[in-house]
Design a protein around this motif. Structure first.
Motif, short mmCIF file in Angstrom:
data_model
loop_
_atom_site.label_atom_id
_atom_site.label_comp_id
_atom_site.label_asym_id
_atom_site.label_seq_id
_atom_site.Cartn_x
_atom_site.Cartn_y
_atom_site.Cartn_z
N GLU A 36 17.27 -19.31 -7.84
CA GLU A 36 16.14 -19.45 -6.58
C GLU A 36 14.87 -19.06 -7.90
OE1 GLU A 36 16.23 -22.10 -5.53
OE2 GLU A 36 18.48 -21.95 -5.05
N ARG A 56 22.48 -23.46 -14.03
CA ARG A 56 22.44 -25.15 -13.70
C ARG A 56 20.39 -24.60 -13.60
NH1 ARG A 56 24.43 -28.23 -9.07
NH2 ARG A 56 26.14 -28.27 -10.41
N ILE A 57 19.37 -25.73 -14.27
CA ILE A 57 18.23 -25.46 -13.88
C ILE A 57 17.58 -26.43 -13.15
CG2 ILE A 57 15.80 -24.98 -15.10
CD1 ILE A 57 17.23 -23.78 -17.30
N ARG A 58 17.04 -26.68 -12.10
CA ARG A 58 16.22 -27.72 -11.29
C ARG A 58 15.11 -27.97 -11.38
NH1 ARG A 58 17.61 -25.70 -6.38
NH2 ARG A 58 14.96 -24.82 -6.17
N GLU A 60 11.57 -29.38 -10.35
CA GLU A 60 10.71 -30.11 -8.94
C GLU A 60 9.51 -30.40 -9.29
OE1 GLU A 60 11.19 -26.66 -6.61
OE2 GLU A 60 13.33 -26.55 -6.01
N GLU A 69 13.43 -32.90 -6.14
CA GLU A 69 14.22 -32.37 -7.08
C GLU A 69 14.16 -33.68 -7.96
OE1 GLU A 69 19.36 -32.74 -7.85
OE2 GLU A 69 18.56 -30.60 -6.56
N THR A 72 17.94 -32.50 -12.75
CA THR A 72 18.94 -31.24 -13.20
C THR A 72 19.49 -30.90 -14.41
OG1 THR A 72 20.68 -31.66 -11.88
CG2 THR A 72 19.43 -30.72 -10.47
N TYR A 73 19.33 -29.53 -14.84
CA TYR A 73 20.12 -29.42 -16.23
C TYR A 73 21.33 -28.41 -16.09
CZ TYR A 73 16.42 -31.35 -18.14
OH TYR A 73 15.68 -32.55 -19.62
N ASP A 74 22.60 -28.47 -16.66
CA ASP A 74 23.35 -27.88 -16.05
C ASP A 74 24.18 -27.34 -17.28
OD1 ASP A 74 25.02 -28.50 -14.16
OD2 ASP A 74 25.29 -30.41 -14.52
N GLU A 97 18.41 -23.00 -10.40
CA GLU A 97 19.63 -23.04 -8.74
C GLU A 97 20.81 -22.55 -8.93
OE1 GLU A 97 22.10 -26.65 -7.99
OE2 GLU A 97 19.87 -27.64 -7.99
N THR A 100 21.87 -18.17 -13.93
CA THR A 100 21.74 -18.26 -15.21
C THR A 100 21.86 -17.56 -16.08
OG1 THR A 100 20.49 -20.46 -14.01
CG2 THR A 100 20.32 -19.95 -16.55
#
Length: 471
Positions: A36, A56-58, A60, A69, A72-74, A97, A100
């Protein structure tokens, strides 16, 4: 697992030689972020090529608080600046998220990467085109959903009024019909000849026709209506008819005058007057309630038909002959709530003999929706909107075109940005009010139909001209 082995797991970097991956590693830095963590805020500069090693990157939509949202990138994803990219700032907020780990490569070294690592550059450029395509598709979908949301809100509002009218009139009619048995008793005690009954029927149906014929005329003012009701009330009182049930109101509504009541009295006599007047009013009220239900039901039917024609949900997906006037009118019906909320006057000049164009009706309706919606947004309260279509043929040998103009008298488009308004993501609306894709979609649809679109604007007049071939 060392960094080289990790980078080999990136799908986008498959085929890139190890020495080029190692070159990237030697000039990059690893960074860890707890869950976060806000990595970037909207409009923060893009300084790095970012390789997501773990987590993971979110992305927004919100600028300050939590927003929707978007993506999202894993792990094993690539973000940030890429070779030949014109990206300068992040348009949205990026949040880690979960825990990371990133590998960051500064953009100052991008020129050296391009000159030194051909395969790596090729892979990253391919990643950029994929990202642009995916993001454009997503944003266009959001724009279409936003447009659908605006239409749905307007449609819900438009449907609410006639539905409420049907329910209200039906309840009133139900209560009114309960009084019918008592009225029937009165009618049964009347001693009327066939000629007298015919006279009452003649005036009753005559007034119904007269009222319907005057429906499109200017309605009575409150003062005029009050004066006519006073005259009828006085007449009823003078002839011993109790007006406690507001007999004068329905009589005025259906164009009855003192002269009409005198004529009825002459035909039926004093002893039948009260029963006949009550019968007349009772039936007039019933007619009014049934008419209200009928008009509201027709309005619902019109709205349902308009949304059905607008979306063309009962037709195929291929090219077909399209009546532009029908599409424009259906669009205006769905946007009517927004138009009326700003007291905008709309002038339509759509000839009945306008030729059809060959195209995709659903796409063309997107053109009218965006142009009319933008015009309404640009207009002040009480503004004017003009929509016209005409055949455009420069010579008998040339193909015919239909030229449609959407003109508003708003503030106009500043001269210095007129050449940018069709660019994707360009918008003059405040954040959250538009994505900047409306006119880009319009231009794309018009080009898809082998047509053209132009704009001329100055303070007090903005004109969008859409030219579409008939074949």
């Amino acid at each position: 697992m060392n960094l080289l082995e990790t980078l080999r797991q990136f799908p986008a970097l498959a085929g890139v030689p190890d020495e080029q991956l190692q070159w990237l590693i030697d000039r990059s830095s690893e960074v860890d972020f707890p869950a976060e963590t806000i990595l970037y805020k909207p409009n923060d500069p893009v300084a790095y090529l970012i390789l997501l090693l773990e987590g993971r990157i979110r992305i927004e939509s919100g600028s300050n608080g939590i927003g929707d949202e978007l993506l999202t990138y894993d792990a094993h994803s690539i973000l940030g600046v890429l070779p030949f990219s014109r990206m300068k700032n992040f348009p949205n907020r990026l949040v880690a998220e979960k825990a990371t780990r990133l590998l960051q490569f500064h953009r100052d070294q991008m020129t050296e990467l391009i000159h030194t690592c051909y395969e790596l550059t090729e892979a990253l450029v391919h990643q950029m085109t994929t990202r642009v395509r995916d993001f454009t598709k997503l944003t266009q979908q959001n724009e279409k959903m936003a447009s659908l949301g605006r239409l749905s809100a307007g449609l819900a509002h438009e449907l609410n009024n006639p539905v409420a009218a049907v329910v209200r009139s039906a309840d009133t009619l139900k209560t009114h019909m309960r009084a019918t048995p008592e009225a029937f008793k009165t009618i049964m005690h009347l001693s009327l000849t066939d000629e007298q009954v015919d006279s009452v029927n003649t005036v009753f149906f005559g007034k119904l026709d007269q009222c319907l014929a005057k429906g499109s005329e200017k309605p009575l003012t409150l003062l005029e209506r009050s004066s006519l009701e006073d005259d009828l009330t006085d007449w009823l009182d003078d002839h011993g008819v109790d007006d406690s049930m507001d007999l004068a109101g329905p009589l005025v509504e259906y164009c009855f005058t003192v002269a009409d009541l005198d004529w009825i009295l002459e035909k039926i006599g004093d002893k039948n007057l009260i029963g006949v007047i009550n019968w007349l009013v009772n039936n007039l009220v019933t007619e009014r309630l049934v008419l209200d239900i009928s008009e509201a039901s027709k309005r619902i039917s019109t709205l349902v038909g308009s949304i059905k024609n607008y979306t063309h949900m009962d037709r195929g997906v291929g090219k077909e002959r399209v009546q532009l006037a029908e599409g424009i009118r259906n669009t205006l019906i769905l946007l009517d709530h927004k138009v009326r909320s700003k007291h905008i006057s709309v002038t339509l000049n759509l000839p009945s003999d306008l030729p059809d164009v060959c195209g995709w009706p659903g796409e063309l309706n997107q053109v009218w929706t965006n142009l009319i919606d933008n015009a309404v947004d640009a207009l002040p309260d009480g503004g004017k909107l003009e929509i016209s279509s005409q055949v455009d043929r420069r010579s008998e040998e040339q193909m015919a075109f239909v030229l449609t103009k959407v003109i508003d008298n708003g503030g106009g488009i500043p001269q210095d940005i007129q050449d940018k308004i069709f660019e994707p993501f360009f918008t003059t609306k405040e954040i959250g009010k538009g994505t900047g894709l409306g006119l880009d979609i319009v231009q794309g649809v018009v080009k898809h139909h082998n047509g053209s679109i132009k704009v001329q604007s100055e303070p007090g007049r903005t004109e969008f001209s859409v030219c579409l071939p008939t074949e």
